[in-house]
Design a protein around this motif. Sequence first.
Motif, PDB file in Angstrom:
ATOM      1  N   VAL A 112       0.870  -1.166   0.000  1.00 41.19           N
ATOM      2  CA  VAL A 112       0.000   0.000   0.000  1.00 41.19           C
ATOM      3  C   VAL A 112       0.916   1.229   0.000  1.00 41.19           C
ATOM      4  CG1 VAL A 112      -0.303   0.162   2.510  1.00 41.19           C
ATOM      5  CG2 VAL A 112      -2.033   1.094   1.025  1.00 41.19           C
ATOM      6  N   GLN A 113       0.563   2.183  -0.809  1.00 42.89           N
ATOM      7  CA  GLN A 113       1.351   3.403  -0.936  1.00 42.89           C
ATOM      8  C   GLN A 113       0.608   4.532  -0.245  1.00 42.89           C
ATOM      9  OE1 GLN A 113       1.799   4.673  -4.986  1.00 42.89           O
ATOM     10  NE2 GLN A 113       2.747   6.599  -4.443  1.00 42.89           N
ATOM     11  N   TYR A 114       1.358   5.309   0.535  1.00 43.27           N
ATOM     12  CA  TYR A 114       0.794   6.490   1.175  1.00 43.27           C
ATOM     13  C   TYR A 114       1.344   7.713   0.469  1.00 43.27           C
ATOM     14  CZ  TYR A 114      -0.653   3.400   4.923  1.00 43.27           C
ATOM     15  OH  TYR A 114      -1.239   2.398   5.643  1.00 43.27           O
ATOM     16  N   GLY A 115       0.548   8.726   0.356  1.00 39.29           N
ATOM     17  CA  GLY A 115       0.988   9.954  -0.293  1.00 39.29           C
ATOM     18  C   GLY A 115       1.658  10.878   0.707  1.00 39.29           C
ATOM     19  N   ILE A 116       1.634  12.146   0.408  1.00 41.05           N
ATOM     20  CA  ILE A 116       2.220  13.152   1.288  1.00 41.05           C
ATOM     21  C   ILE A 116       1.478  13.109   2.616  1.00 41.05           C
ATOM     22  CG2 ILE A 116       2.588  15.624   1.621  1.00 41.05           C
ATOM     23  CD1 ILE A 116       2.748  15.842  -1.453  1.00 41.05           C
ATOM     24  N   GLY A 117       2.210  13.050   3.691  1.00 45.16           N
ATOM     25  CA  GLY A 117       1.616  12.943   5.016  1.00 45.16           C
ATOM     26  C   GLY A 117       1.766  11.553   5.589  1.00 45.16           C
ATOM     27  N   GLY A 126       4.304  -3.028   3.212  1.00 44.78           N
ATOM     28  CA  GLY A 126       3.844  -4.345   2.799  1.00 44.78           C
ATOM     29  C   GLY A 126       2.565  -4.724   3.518  1.00 44.78           C
ATOM     30  N   ILE A 127       1.644  -5.327   2.793  1.00 44.72           N
ATOM     31  CA  ILE A 127       0.381  -5.774   3.387  1.00 44.72           C
ATOM     32  C   ILE A 127       0.084  -7.192   2.912  1.00 44.72           C
ATOM     33  CG2 ILE A 127      -0.613  -3.464   3.694  1.00 44.72           C
ATOM     34  CD1 ILE A 127      -2.168  -3.865   1.086  1.00 44.72           C
ATOM     35  N   SER A 128      -0.816  -7.853   3.618  1.00 46.79           N
ATOM     36  CA  SER A 128      -1.201  -9.219   3.265  1.00 46.79           C
ATOM     37  C   SER A 128      -2.224  -9.207   2.131  1.00 46.79           C
ATOM     38  CB  SER A 128      -1.817  -9.921   4.485  1.00 46.79           C
ATOM     39  OG  SER A 128      -3.065  -9.323   4.795  1.00 46.79           O
ATOM     40  N   ARG A 129      -2.481 -10.364   1.582  1.00 47.02           N
ATOM     41  CA  ARG A 129      -3.489 -10.509   0.518  1.00 47.02           C
ATOM     42  C   ARG A 129      -4.852 -10.039   1.019  1.00 47.02           C
ATOM     43  NH1 ARG A 129      -4.555 -13.250  -4.121  1.00 47.02           N
ATOM     44  NH2 ARG A 129      -6.684 -14.018  -4.371  1.00 47.02           N
ATOM     45  N   THR A 130      -5.196 -10.464   2.220  1.00 46.89           N
ATOM     46  CA  THR A 130      -6.484 -10.076   2.808  1.00 46.89           C
ATOM     47  C   THR A 130      -6.585  -8.564   2.970  1.00 46.89           C
ATOM     48  OG1 THR A 130      -6.533 -12.179   3.992  1.00 46.89           O
ATOM     49  CG2 THR A 130      -8.006 -10.450   4.789  1.00 46.89           C
ATOM     50  N   GLN A 131      -5.516  -7.940   3.444  1.00 44.96           N
ATOM     51  CA  GLN A 131      -5.519  -6.488   3.612  1.00 44.96           C
ATOM     52  C   GLN A 131      -5.627  -5.777   2.268  1.00 44.96           C
ATOM     53  OE1 GLN A 131      -1.800  -6.479   5.823  1.00 44.96           O
ATOM     54  NE2 GLN A 131      -2.832  -5.578   7.612  1.00 44.96           N
ATOM     55  N   ALA A 132      -4.959  -6.324   1.246  1.00 46.38           N
ATOM     56  CA  ALA A 132      -5.027  -5.715  -0.084  1.00 46.38           C
ATOM     57  C   ALA A 132      -6.447  -5.790  -0.629  1.00 46.38           C
ATOM     58  CB  ALA A 132      -4.047  -6.411  -1.027  1.00 46.38           C
ATOM     59  N   ILE A 133      -7.083  -6.946  -0.494  1.00 42.72           N
ATOM     60  CA  ILE A 133      -8.469  -7.103  -0.975  1.00 42.72           C
ATOM     61  C   ILE A 133      -9.392  -6.155  -0.226  1.00 42.72           C
ATOM     62  CG2 ILE A 133     -10.431  -8.700  -1.040  1.00 42.72           C
ATOM     63  CD1 ILE A 133      -8.366 -10.938  -1.621  1.00 42.72           C
ATOM     64  N   GLU A 134      -9.221  -6.081   1.088  1.00 42.74           N
ATOM     65  CA  GLU A 134     -10.057  -5.195   1.901  1.00 42.74           C
ATOM     66  C   GLU A 134      -9.860  -3.738   1.498  1.00 42.74           C
ATOM     67  OE1 GLU A 134     -10.063  -4.039   6.526  1.00 42.74           O
ATOM     68  OE2 GLU A 134     -10.295  -6.185   6.125  1.00 42.74           O
ATOM     69  N   ALA A 135      -8.609  -3.337   1.268  1.00 39.12           N
ATOM     70  CA  ALA A 135      -8.329  -1.953   0.880  1.00 39.12           C
ATOM     71  C   ALA A 135      -8.997  -1.620  -0.454  1.00 39.12           C
ATOM     72  CB  ALA A 135      -6.823  -1.726   0.796  1.00 39.12           C
ATOM     73  N   LEU A 136      -8.929  -2.558  -1.390  1.00 40.92           N
ATOM     74  CA  LEU A 136      -9.499  -2.314  -2.717  1.00 40.92           C
ATOM     75  C   LEU A 136     -11.026  -2.365  -2.730  1.00 40.92           C
ATOM     76  CD1 LEU A 136      -6.998  -4.406  -4.851  1.00 40.92           C
ATOM     77  CD2 LEU A 136      -7.230  -1.918  -4.854  1.00 40.92           C
ATOM     78  N   THR A 137     -11.605  -3.247  -1.945  1.00 38.55           N
ATOM     79  CA  THR A 137     -13.060  -3.416  -1.990  1.00 38.55           C
ATOM     80  C   THR A 137     -13.788  -2.483  -1.032  1.00 38.55           C
ATOM     81  OG1 THR A 137     -12.915  -5.274  -0.450  1.00 38.55           O
ATOM     82  CG2 THR A 137     -12.951  -5.796  -2.796  1.00 38.55           C
ATOM     83  N   SER A 138     -13.546  -2.608   0.241  1.00 39.84           N
ATOM     84  CA  SER A 138     -14.291  -1.792   1.210  1.00 39.84           C
ATOM     85  C   SER A 138     -13.528  -0.574   1.698  1.00 39.84           C
ATOM     86  CB  SER A 138     -14.709  -2.651   2.408  1.00 39.84           C
ATOM     87  OG  SER A 138     -13.567  -3.154   3.070  1.00 39.84           O
ATOM     88  N   GLY A 139     -12.224  -0.536   1.452  1.00 36.96           N
ATOM     89  CA  GLY A 139     -11.422   0.593   1.933  1.00 36.96           C
ATOM     90  C   GLY A 139     -11.396   1.775   1.000  1.00 36.96           C
ATOM     91  N   GLY A 140     -11.855   1.569  -0.219  1.00 37.11           N
ATOM     92  CA  GLY A 140     -11.900   2.677  -1.165  1.00 37.11           C
ATOM     93  C   GLY A 140     -10.535   3.114  -1.671  1.00 37.11           C
ATOM     94  N   VAL A 141      -9.534   2.264  -1.541  1.00 38.21           N
ATOM     95  CA  VAL A 141      -8.193   2.604  -2.013  1.00 38.21           C
ATOM     96  C   VAL A 141      -8.087   2.160  -3.465  1.00 38.21           C
ATOM     97  CG1 VAL A 141      -5.716   2.312  -1.641  1.00 38.21           C
ATOM     98  CG2 VAL A 141      -7.286   2.247   0.313  1.00 38.21           C
ATOM     99  N   PRO A 142      -7.694   3.048  -4.368  1.00 37.54           N
ATOM    100  CA  PRO A 142      -7.626   2.668  -5.780  1.00 37.54           C
ATOM    101  C   PRO A 142      -6.433   1.761  -6.079  1.00 37.54           C
ATOM    102  CG  PRO A 142      -6.877   4.926  -5.503  1.00 37.54           C
ATOM    103  CD  PRO A 142      -7.377   4.460  -4.158  1.00 37.54           C
ATOM    104  N   PRO A 143      -6.570   0.912  -7.103  1.00 36.75           N
ATOM    105  CA  PRO A 143      -5.441   0.083  -7.520  1.00 36.75           C
ATOM    106  C   PRO A 143      -4.509   0.887  -8.422  1.00 36.75           C
ATOM    107  CG  PRO A 143      -7.333  -0.428  -8.857  1.00 36.75           C
ATOM    108  CD  PRO A 143      -7.792   0.579  -7.820  1.00 36.75           C
ATOM    109  N   CYS A 144      -3.276   0.476  -8.472  1.00 37.42           N
ATOM    110  CA  CYS A 144      -2.311   1.078  -9.394  1.00 37.42           C
ATOM    111  C   CYS A 144      -2.745   0.752 -10.820  1.00 37.42           C
ATOM    112  CB  CYS A 144      -0.913   0.525  -9.115  1.00 37.42           C
ATOM    113  SG  CYS A 144       0.337   1.032 -10.329  1.00 37.42           S
ATOM    114  N   ILE A 145      -2.715   1.742 -11.698  1.00 37.97           N
ATOM    115  CA  ILE A 145      -3.160   1.507 -13.076  1.00 37.97           C
ATOM    116  C   ILE A 145      -2.085   0.817 -13.914  1.00 37.97           C
ATOM    117  CG2 ILE A 145      -4.816   3.392 -13.056  1.00 37.97           C
ATOM    118  CD1 ILE A 145      -2.724   5.050 -14.621  1.00 37.97           C
ATOM    119  N   LEU A 146      -0.875   0.696 -13.367  1.00 39.39           N
ATOM    120  CA  LEU A 146       0.198   0.049 -14.115  1.00 39.39           C
ATOM    121  C   LEU A 146       0.358  -1.425 -13.755  1.00 39.39           C
ATOM    122  CD1 LEU A 146       2.773   2.956 -13.928  1.00 39.39           C
ATOM    123  CD2 LEU A 146       1.326   2.326 -15.849  1.00 39.39           C
TER     124      LEU A 146
END
Length: 113
Positions: free
Chosen positions: A54-59, A82-102
């Motif tokens: 997971v990438q964090y921006g400024i701040g 670094g995050i786990s598979r479960t955390q990545a899925i959660e971030a993308l689905t219910s966390g509202g974190v966008p996926p990298c377009i690349l």
Amino acid sequence: MNEKLGDRLAMLRFLESVQDRDLARTRRWIQEMERLIAEQARRRPPPPPPDWVVQYGIGGRAVRPAMVHTAQCWVPGGSMEGISRTQAIEALTSGGVPPCILCRPEKELGVLE
């Protein structure tokens, strides 16, 4: 009376010397234990690299995560964690974190298709 005070002072000085030796011995034990722990840590293999990041921006972590990446993504920027598979899925689905377009982690995870 003065003699008793002198005797007490002598006893206290003796006690002090015994405690100094005990403290020195305890400190040697602590140093030895710290050395052993450090040696064990050096022998341990490094943890495996994470599969997801997971990438964090400024701040940094004080703000909402900016993007989810695969660990192999070459896109630098911000602080990464670094995050786990479960955390990545959660971030993308219910966390509202966008996926990298690349690197498209959502495809590898099988979500948001």
